[in-house]
Design a protein around this motif. Sequence first.
Motif, PDB file in Angstrom:
ATOM      1  N   HIS A  60      -2.576 -65.220  -8.679  1.00 16.47           N
ATOM      2  CA  HIS A  60      -3.168 -66.218  -7.349  1.00 16.47           C
ATOM      3  C   HIS A  60      -3.763 -65.367  -6.462  1.00 16.47           C
ATOM      4  O   HIS A  60      -3.822 -65.676  -5.325  1.00 16.47           O
ATOM      5  CB  HIS A  60      -1.804 -66.852  -6.857  1.00 16.47           C
ATOM      6  N   ARG A  61      -4.518 -64.521  -6.834  1.00 18.96           N
ATOM      7  CA  ARG A  61      -5.470 -63.899  -6.055  1.00 18.96           C
ATOM      8  C   ARG A  61      -6.578 -64.439  -5.779  1.00 18.96           C
ATOM      9  O   ARG A  61      -7.627 -64.127  -4.635  1.00 18.96           O
ATOM     10  CB  ARG A  61      -5.810 -62.478  -6.607  1.00 18.96           C
ATOM     11  N   CYS A  62      -7.007 -65.454  -6.538  1.00 22.20           N
ATOM     12  CA  CYS A  62      -8.096 -66.337  -6.299  1.00 22.20           C
ATOM     13  C   CYS A  62      -7.747 -67.711  -7.096  1.00 22.20           C
ATOM     14  O   CYS A  62      -6.711 -67.900  -7.706  1.00 22.20           O
ATOM     15  CB  CYS A  62      -9.302 -65.654  -6.973  1.00 22.20           C
ATOM     16  N   ASP A  63      -8.691 -68.559  -6.818  1.00 23.82           N
ATOM     17  CA  ASP A  63      -8.467 -69.974  -7.533  1.00 23.82           C
ATOM     18  C   ASP A  63      -9.449 -70.450  -8.354  1.00 23.82           C
ATOM     19  O   ASP A  63      -9.134 -71.247  -9.256  1.00 23.82           O
ATOM     20  CB  ASP A  63      -8.349 -71.293  -6.355  1.00 23.82           C
ATOM     21  N   LYS A  91     -10.450 -71.610 -14.246  1.00 27.09           N
ATOM     22  CA  LYS A  91      -9.378 -71.871 -13.095  1.00 27.09           C
ATOM     23  C   LYS A  91      -8.079 -72.034 -14.032  1.00 27.09           C
ATOM     24  O   LYS A  91      -7.952 -72.144 -15.115  1.00 27.09           O
ATOM     25  CB  LYS A  91      -9.741 -73.301 -12.699  1.00 27.09           C
ATOM     26  N   ASP A 130      -6.320 -61.961 -12.430  1.00 21.38           N
ATOM     27  CA  ASP A 130      -6.395 -62.480 -10.849  1.00 21.38           C
ATOM     28  C   ASP A 130      -5.834 -63.888 -10.696  1.00 21.38           C
ATOM     29  O   ASP A 130      -5.318 -64.169  -9.717  1.00 21.38           O
ATOM     30  CB  ASP A 130      -7.600 -62.357 -10.469  1.00 21.38           C
ATOM     31  N   GLY A 150     -15.797 -64.541  -2.100  1.00 25.25           N
ATOM     32  CA  GLY A 150     -14.253 -63.884  -2.864  1.00 25.25           C
ATOM     33  C   GLY A 150     -14.520 -62.852  -3.369  1.00 25.25           C
ATOM     34  O   GLY A 150     -13.488 -62.276  -3.821  1.00 25.25           O
ATOM     35  N   ASP A 153     -13.808 -73.300  -3.201  1.00 24.59           N
ATOM     36  CA  ASP A 153     -13.381 -72.850  -2.026  1.00 24.59           C
ATOM     37  C   ASP A 153     -14.293 -71.332  -2.192  1.00 24.59           C
ATOM     38  O   ASP A 153     -14.050 -70.414  -2.825  1.00 24.59           O
ATOM     39  CB  ASP A 153     -11.961 -72.512  -2.066  1.00 24.59           C
ATOM     40  N   ASP A 172     -14.110 -68.767  -0.345  1.00 21.54           N
ATOM     41  CA  ASP A 172     -13.296 -67.722   0.116  1.00 21.54           C
ATOM     42  C   ASP A 172     -12.242 -67.382  -1.121  1.00 21.54           C
ATOM     43  O   ASP A 172     -11.560 -66.271  -0.902  1.00 21.54           O
ATOM     44  CB  ASP A 172     -12.456 -68.094   1.167  1.00 21.54           C
ATOM     45  N   ARG A 173     -11.944 -68.272  -2.130  1.00 17.29           N
ATOM     46  CA  ARG A 173     -11.131 -68.175  -3.194  1.00 17.29           C
ATOM     47  C   ARG A 173     -11.771 -68.213  -4.314  1.00 17.29           C
ATOM     48  O   ARG A 173     -11.068 -68.445  -5.651  1.00 17.29           O
ATOM     49  CB  ARG A 173     -10.034 -69.399  -3.102  1.00 17.29           C
ATOM     50  N   THR A 174     -13.139 -67.969  -4.657  1.00 16.71           N
ATOM     51  CA  THR A 174     -13.864 -67.851  -5.716  1.00 16.71           C
ATOM     52  C   THR A 174     -14.321 -66.496  -6.029  1.00 16.71           C
ATOM     53  O   THR A 174     -15.386 -66.201  -5.056  1.00 16.71           O
ATOM     54  CB  THR A 174     -14.976 -68.927  -5.947  1.00 16.71           C
ATOM     55  N   ARG A 175     -14.493 -65.833  -7.176  1.00 18.78           N
ATOM     56  CA  ARG A 175     -14.696 -64.582  -7.252  1.00 18.78           C
ATOM     57  C   ARG A 175     -15.868 -64.582  -8.521  1.00 18.78           C
ATOM     58  O   ARG A 175     -15.968 -65.424  -9.332  1.00 18.78           O
ATOM     59  CB  ARG A 175     -13.574 -63.609  -7.938  1.00 18.78           C
TER      60      ARG A 175
END
Length: 332
Positions: A208-211, A264, A204, A182, A108, A110-113
Motif C-alpha cells: 500500500h505504498r501506492c494505489d 492495481k 509496492d 507519485g 490519483d 499522488d498515489r500513482t508511480r
Amino acid sequence: MKPIAVVGFGLRFPGAPTPGSFWQVIREGRDTSRCVPAGRWALPANLALAGSEPEFDRVRTQRGCFIDLPEGDLGDLDENLAHSLDPSVRLAVIAGVEAAGSLGKDLDPDRTRVILGQLLLPTDSTSAMADSIIGDTIEEIVLEARGREDRRPRGTPSCHPLDRYDASLPAAALQRALRLRGGASTLDAACASSLYSIAIACQDLSAHRCDAVLAGGVSRPDSLFTQMGFSQLRALSPEGKCRPFDDRGQGLLVGEGAGVLLLKRLDDALLAADPVLGVIHGIGLSNDRSGALLAPSGEGQLRALLAAYKQAGWSPEDVDYIECHATGTPVG
C-alpha cells in the motif's frame, strides 16, 4: 503478495504498433528482423560488416529487430519537446500513455508511480554527445601524433541538453505526460529489467505504498553499439536469424521497443469496475551465485521459478503458456 490486476497496457514493438498486431506476430511466429535502416549507424552498414567470425570494429550482421520512430498520444508532454528528445523517451511516453488509457483521468496523481526497466546503454543522443566531445579530443591526439594541425570545426551535440539524463528521462517524461506525482524511477537488471520493474511495482502495491503503477520497460539504444558489442561477445547471430531452443542457433538478434502495464490491486480494480486483463499471482526473484553474462546459473533460475510457483499456489502442470528469455546462442 496480494493478487495484482493488469488493467491497461500499451506497447510499441517491431512490426507491431498496436497490442492486436503484436499478438498476431506471436501467433504467426513472424520474423520481424530486417537490415538496419539507413542513417541509424554513424557509418554505412557495408563498412561496418564483416564475416561470420568476429573482427575488431566490425559487426557480424546488419540485421536486427528495429523500430521506426513511433507516433501516438504524448499526453500532456509538449510535442516539440518530445520530438527533440532521444527516441527512447517518446517510445516510453507513447506506450505509457496508451497503458493508462481512459483510466488515466481517474488515477490519483499522488498515489500513482512510474517504474521502468531500461538497459543503461548508450542512446543515439548520448553517442552524439560523446562524439562531439570525446571524439574531438581523440582526433586532436591522433593528428598531433602525426604532426598535423587540427583545423576541423569544433563539434556541438545535435541533441537536447536533457538527454544527458538518459537513465531517468523516459520514466520522468512519462510521469510528466500524465501529470503524476507519485514518483518515477528507472532500474537496470539487464535482460530482466522490465520484469524486475513489475516485481517492484507489485511489492509496492501489496504494501500500500501506492494505489497504481505504470511498470514495464523501454529499449532503444544506439544500435551500432549493441550490434558491435554482441558481435565481439560472439553472441550475435552471423546469419541474421535467431533460433531459440534449436541446436542450429548461432546467436541472438538485438531488438527495440517499449511495453508498459497499468497495475492495481485486484480488490481495488474490481471495486472500481476496471477491465481486468490479467492477474499476477506470484513472482520469483533470484540472483545468480555462479552464473556468467552469457551463461546464467540454472540453479538460480530454478530458485526463481520455485518461489513464483509457491507464492501463486500453482504447479507446473497448471501452466499452459510460457514466455521465456531464449537467446538463441549456443550456450543459451
